[in-house]
Design a protein around this motif. Structure first.
Motif, short mmCIF file in Angstrom:
data_model
loop_
_atom_site.label_atom_id
_atom_site.label_comp_id
_atom_site.label_asym_id
_atom_site.label_seq_id
_atom_site.Cartn_x
_atom_site.Cartn_y
_atom_site.Cartn_z
N LYS A 53 0.81 -1.25 0.13
CA LYS A 53 0.02 -0.02 0.14
C LYS A 53 0.83 1.29 -0.03
O LYS A 53 0.42 2.31 -0.38
CB LYS A 53 -0.98 -0.01 1.10
N LYS A 56 0.54 2.90 -3.27
CA LYS A 56 -0.84 3.30 -3.76
C LYS A 56 -0.88 4.68 -3.09
O LYS A 56 -1.24 5.60 -3.52
CB LYS A 56 -1.65 2.48 -3.44
N ASN A 81 -3.98 -4.12 6.76
CA ASN A 81 -2.44 -3.66 6.40
C ASN A 81 -2.70 -2.37 5.76
O ASN A 81 -1.94 -1.39 5.89
CB ASN A 81 -1.69 -4.40 5.60
N SER A 196 -6.77 -8.55 -3.82
CA SER A 196 -8.04 -8.68 -2.91
C SER A 196 -9.03 -7.53 -3.39
O SER A 196 -10.08 -7.50 -3.54
CB SER A 196 -7.72 -8.71 -1.77
N SER A 197 -8.29 -6.22 -3.55
CA SER A 197 -9.15 -5.16 -4.03
C SER A 197 -8.90 -4.93 -5.48
O SER A 197 -9.60 -4.00 -6.08
CB SER A 197 -8.92 -3.89 -3.08
N THR A 200 -3.56 -3.49 -6.83
CA THR A 200 -1.99 -3.81 -7.39
C THR A 200 -2.36 -4.63 -8.57
O THR A 200 -1.31 -4.54 -9.52
CB THR A 200 -1.67 -4.94 -6.48
N THR A 327 3.69 -8.75 -1.30
CA THR A 327 2.82 -7.61 -0.77
C THR A 327 3.00 -7.16 0.58
O THR A 327 2.47 -6.33 0.99
CB THR A 327 1.49 -7.62 -1.51
C1 LIG Z 1 -0.37 -7.89 2.26
C2 LIG Z 1 -1.42 -7.65 1.09
N1 LIG Z 1 -1.06 -8.27 0.03
C3 LIG Z 1 -1.84 -8.08 -1.12
C4 LIG Z 1 -3.04 -6.89 -0.96
C5 LIG Z 1 -3.85 -6.88 -2.17
O1 LIG Z 1 -3.62 -5.79 -2.86
P1 LIG Z 1 -4.86 -5.29 -3.57
O2 LIG Z 1 -5.96 -4.56 -2.55
O3 LIG Z 1 -4.24 -3.99 -4.44
O4 LIG Z 1 -5.43 -6.26 -4.59
C6 LIG Z 1 -3.33 -6.66 0.35
C7 LIG Z 1 -4.42 -5.69 0.50
O5 LIG Z 1 -4.64 -5.27 1.42
C8 LIG Z 1 -2.31 -6.75 1.55
O6 LIG Z 1 -2.64 -5.97 2.60
#
Ligand SMILES: Cc1ncc(COP(=O)(O)O)c(C=O)c1O
Length: 342
Positions: A53, A56, A81, A196-197, A200, A327
């Motif tokens: 994050k 972003k 996170n 997840s959202s 990324t 991530t």
């Molecule tokens: C540790 C971690 N990895 C991956 C992601 C996924 O990223 P995105 O929300 O951009 O898909 C998150 C999102 O909160 C995260 O905290």
């Protein structure tokens, strides 16, 4: 193509420097199927103990400051996170931070909540389930209205920091990776990460489309997202559309994104977002013992399970190089239920 943006950019998005970049690209051991893994250490972005994050938030906070905001409001699951890193960004930039979280206020804050509190954020508990994102977003909107009425000039950030502006951070990460591949003289066939959202994923897809539009079709790795939440696994948000929006904000409105650019493997989430799986727990153990990498049960562990699973199925030819974008997610291991059984 050096730096986050190539010549020809028509608008330069506002940016707050928050992350320690570039993050390292490490080589690791071979995966099943004789595939060599490289790990892009975005868990080491620095801000508030690191994670994806930070990239972003550089653009989201830049936009917040440019638009005259004095506070940041965002939302997430109890052990988000993203919320913890937003808290750190607010502290660095002198902005008040409000976090709308799932669940009830615990007696003792642990993991990401402990850090968010330490960074001075105000935590608002909704009682919602961690996967009920719609309910959380409605609570965020309500809080934003209240803060605006109180004169706090809030800047509202949706779950995961996923907007076209936020995803710019991963357009930049794709460019950074391509530079690192050139320096290391390696041509990976795939870049794999937990999604997840969807922000990324959209940023990486945008970066890849930008390279393709510049004629670099020979060395372009596939972007393989491992879906860890129901929304992305059902096509929400539309990652191709978000990637187009990201390119437009970066000044490349004419770069094309094809539906086939969005590759998502939905098999590793398990029963729901933030519900542990045996595969992820095994992947966490594998990564810890083979590379000293610390993955979490909600995101990076499920992402790595997808990497190991695809390698074992023979998705990539023997001798290939594959990159895993780490991530982050380490603080959640120190919350109740956050660590796999040892
Ligand atoms: C540790 C971690 N990895 C991956 C992601 C996924 O990223 P995105 O929300 O951009 O898909 C998150 C999102 O909160 C995260 O905290």
């Amino acid at each position: 193509m050096r730096g986050a943006y190539d010549a020809g950019v028509t608008n330069e998005p506002a940016r707050s420097r928050l992350a320690t970049l570039p993050t390292p690209l490490e080589t690791g051991p071979d995966l099943p199927g004789d595939v060599r893994v490289w790990v892009k250490r975005d868990d080491l972005t620095g801000l508030g103990v690191g994670g994806n994050k930070a990239r972003k938030l550089e653009f989201l906070c830049g936009d917040a400051i440019a638009s005259g905001a004095r506070s940041l409001v965002t939302v997430g699951a109890a052990q988000s996170n993203h919320c913890r890193m937003t808290a750190a960004a607010g502290t660095v930039l002198g902005l008040e931070v409000h976090l709308v979280l799932s669940g009830e206020r615990p007696e003792v804050a642990t993991g990401n909540q402990l850090l968010s509190t330490l960074f001075g954020a105000q935590l608002h508990f909704t009682g919602a389930e961690p996967s009920h994102w719609g309910e959380l977003e409605i609570a965020r909107e309500g809080l934003v209205e209240q803060l605006a009425a109180d004169g706090a000039a809030p800047y509202s950030i949706p779950i995961g920091g996923t907007t076209a502006i936020g995803a710019l951070g991963y357009l930049g990460a794709f460019v950074e990776l391509m530079d690192q591949f050139e320096t290391a003289d390696v041509q990976p066939v795939a870049i794999v990460h937990a999604s997840s959202s969807g922000g990324t994923h959209a940023g990486l897809v945008a970066g890849r489309a930008l390279y393709r539009s510049r004629g670099r079709t020979d060395r372009l790795p596939e972007i393989l997202a491992i879906g860890v939440a129901k929304g992305v696994n059902h096509g929400i948000p539309d990652v191709a559309d978000l990637a187009r929006g990201t390119l437009a904000v970066a000044g490349f409105p004419d770069v094309e994104v094809e539906p086939a650019d969005v590759v998502l493997d939905t098999r590793w989430m398990g029963s729901d977002y933030a519900v542990p799986t045996d595969e992820a727990d095994r992947a966490i153990g594998w990564a810890a013992r083979h590379g000293g990498w610390v993955l979490d049960r909600t995101y990076s562990g499920k992402g790595f399970a997808g990497l190991l699973g695809n390698a074992a199925e023979g998705r990539w030819p023997g001798g290939s190089d594959v990159v895993f974008v780490h991530t982050g997610g380490l603080p959640a291991l120190f919350a109740p239920g956050g660590a796999p059984p040892t």
